[in-house]
Design an enzyme around this catalytic site. Structure first.
Site, mmCIF file in Angstrom:
data_model
loop_
_atom_site.group_PDB
_atom_site.id
_atom_site.type_symbol
_atom_site.label_atom_id
_atom_site.label_comp_id
_atom_site.label_asym_id
_atom_site.label_seq_id
_atom_site.Cartn_x
_atom_site.Cartn_y
_atom_site.Cartn_z
ATOM 1 N N GLY A 93 0.824 -1.197 0.000
ATOM 2 C CA GLY A 93 0.000 0.000 0.000
ATOM 3 C C GLY A 93 0.860 1.248 0.000
ATOM 4 O O GLY A 93 2.054 1.213 0.278
ATOM 5 N N GLN A 95 2.215 5.183 -1.664
ATOM 6 C CA GLN A 95 2.590 5.855 -2.895
ATOM 7 C C GLN A 95 4.096 5.686 -3.136
ATOM 8 O O GLN A 95 4.637 4.616 -2.898
ATOM 9 C CB GLN A 95 2.140 7.309 -2.806
ATOM 10 C CG GLN A 95 0.614 7.407 -2.579
ATOM 11 C CD GLN A 95 0.073 8.807 -2.652
ATOM 12 O OE1 GLN A 95 0.367 9.562 -3.564
ATOM 13 N NE2 GLN A 95 -0.737 9.176 -1.669
ATOM 14 N N THR A 97 8.047 6.010 -2.444
ATOM 15 C CA THR A 97 8.986 6.221 -1.349
ATOM 16 C C THR A 97 10.397 5.910 -1.850
ATOM 17 O O THR A 97 10.585 5.356 -2.932
ATOM 18 C CB THR A 97 8.639 5.372 -0.118
ATOM 19 O OG1 THR A 97 9.394 5.837 1.003
ATOM 20 C CG2 THR A 97 8.942 3.903 -0.350
ATOM 21 N N TYR A 98 11.348 6.299 -1.039
ATOM 22 C CA TYR A 98 12.764 6.078 -1.358
ATOM 23 C C TYR A 98 13.368 5.117 -0.355
ATOM 24 O O TYR A 98 13.037 5.161 0.840
ATOM 25 C CB TYR A 98 13.536 7.407 -1.308
ATOM 26 C CG TYR A 98 15.040 7.244 -1.253
ATOM 27 C CD1 TYR A 98 15.763 6.944 -2.414
ATOM 28 C CD2 TYR A 98 15.749 7.363 -0.057
ATOM 29 C CE1 TYR A 98 17.149 6.775 -2.371
ATOM 30 C CE2 TYR A 98 17.126 7.195 -0.006
ATOM 31 C CZ TYR A 98 17.819 6.896 -1.169
ATOM 32 O OH TYR A 98 19.182 6.722 -1.122
ATOM 33 N N HIS A 99 14.247 4.238 -0.828
ATOM 34 C CA HIS A 99 15.066 3.411 0.051
ATOM 35 C C HIS A 99 16.512 3.570 -0.373
ATOM 36 O O HIS A 99 16.818 3.707 -1.571
ATOM 37 C CB HIS A 99 14.682 1.937 -0.033
ATOM 38 C CG HIS A 99 13.310 1.621 0.453
ATOM 39 N ND1 HIS A 99 12.804 2.145 1.626
ATOM 40 C CD2 HIS A 99 12.327 0.840 -0.074
ATOM 41 C CE1 HIS A 99 11.570 1.687 1.800
ATOM 42 N NE2 HIS A 99 11.262 0.903 0.792
ATOM 43 N N ILE A 168 5.587 3.828 6.357
ATOM 44 C CA ILE A 168 4.937 2.530 6.538
ATOM 45 C C ILE A 168 4.267 2.133 5.231
ATOM 46 O O ILE A 168 3.588 2.952 4.599
ATOM 47 C CB ILE A 168 3.875 2.589 7.661
ATOM 48 C CG1 ILE A 168 4.527 2.908 8.997
ATOM 49 C CG2 ILE A 168 3.093 1.278 7.740
ATOM 50 C CD1 ILE A 168 3.528 3.175 10.109
ATOM 51 N N CYS A 198 5.365 9.927 -0.673
ATOM 52 C CA CYS A 198 4.019 9.572 -0.224
ATOM 53 C C CYS A 198 2.961 10.529 -0.756
ATOM 54 O O CYS A 198 1.885 10.669 -0.165
ATOM 55 C CB CYS A 198 3.960 9.492 1.305
ATOM 56 S SG CYS A 198 5.071 8.261 1.982
#
Length: 238
Positions: A93, A95, A97-99, A168, A198
């Site tokens: 779930g 939108q 995001t960055y990792h 999350i 997000c």
């Protein structure tokens, strides 16, 4: 047996999600180096299926990824501003995001049938886990009804300014969770500018990390705080 409320050091009530009696402890695993995202997703899907079939223990898996962007099921193409890193479409779930390095990603594979089969309650427990972890470093993390993740007030940046410190994003299959949370310990915050994190583009809402807040926290220190807070809310680990 009802689970007693858990109170943080700030006196805030948290919502525990302990397993039923006689459940084995959750496996706690930390991977060294950088883990490829596709490899992580494949592993999670297989492990979630094994947990649902009663063939594997629940697991929290802590990793760091090379720089990349992920798009959740609600991601809008316009929120990808600069695809400077690989983009992975994922079934979690949320939108964009960055990792990346310096960010602790915790993949949480729990069987909610052994706990509380309630998705909202699980997300609230994840938020409590993050805020309890931040509390160990005297950082007040806060949830917002209109914004996903955990936020910290930044009065030094102006009236109403807040920065996101943790994200999350979850998925469930047969009541087993996977994907999870990400906590910004010391990532390169400039990397977040390639997306609208997000989907939130309001100028007074930004992104921060523990180190950005002036706290020289190491990844092992963050991991230790995450584990202690997890056990308070979800039960023992091994």
């Amino acid at each position: 047996m009802p689970i007693a409320p858990v109170t943080s050091s700030r006196g805030e009530i948290m919502r525990p999600m302990a397993p039923v009696e006689d459940s084995p402890p959750v496996e706690w695993r930390i991977s060294e180096g950088l883990t490829a995202y596709a490899e992580a997703v494949a592993f999670m899907e297989a492990r979630a299926d094994a947990i649902a079939a009663g063939e594997a223990a629940e697991l929290v898996w802590l990793v760091e990824h090379p720089p990349l962007y992920t798009a959740g099921t609600s991601a809008q193409d316009g929120d990808l501003v600069d695809a400077r890193f690989p983009v992975h479409r994922t079934g979690r779930g949320g939108q964009f995001t960055y990792h990346g390095p310096g960010q602790r990603v915790a993949y949480v594979m729990l069987d909610l049938k052994r706990r509380t089969p309630d998705v909202r309650a699980f997300v609230a427990a994840l938020e409590d886990w993050i805020t309890a972890t931040l509390d160990a470093f005297n950082v007040r993390g806060q949830r917002r009804e209109d914004r996903v993740g955990v936020w910290v007030a930044r009065p030094d940046k102006g009236a109403g300014a807040e920065d996101k410190i943790a994200a999350i994003g979850i998925r469930l299959r047969r009541w087993v969770t996977f994907h999870g949370i990400s906590l910004n310990v010391e990532p390169d915050l400039d990397h977040f500018t390639g997306i609208v994190p997000c989907g939130i583009s309001v100028a007074r809402y930004g992104v921060t990390s523990l180190v950005d807040l002036g706290l020289p926290v190491t990844m092992p220190e963050a991991d230790s705080a995450l584990r202690a807070a997890f056990e308070t809310i979800f039960g023992p680990t091994v």
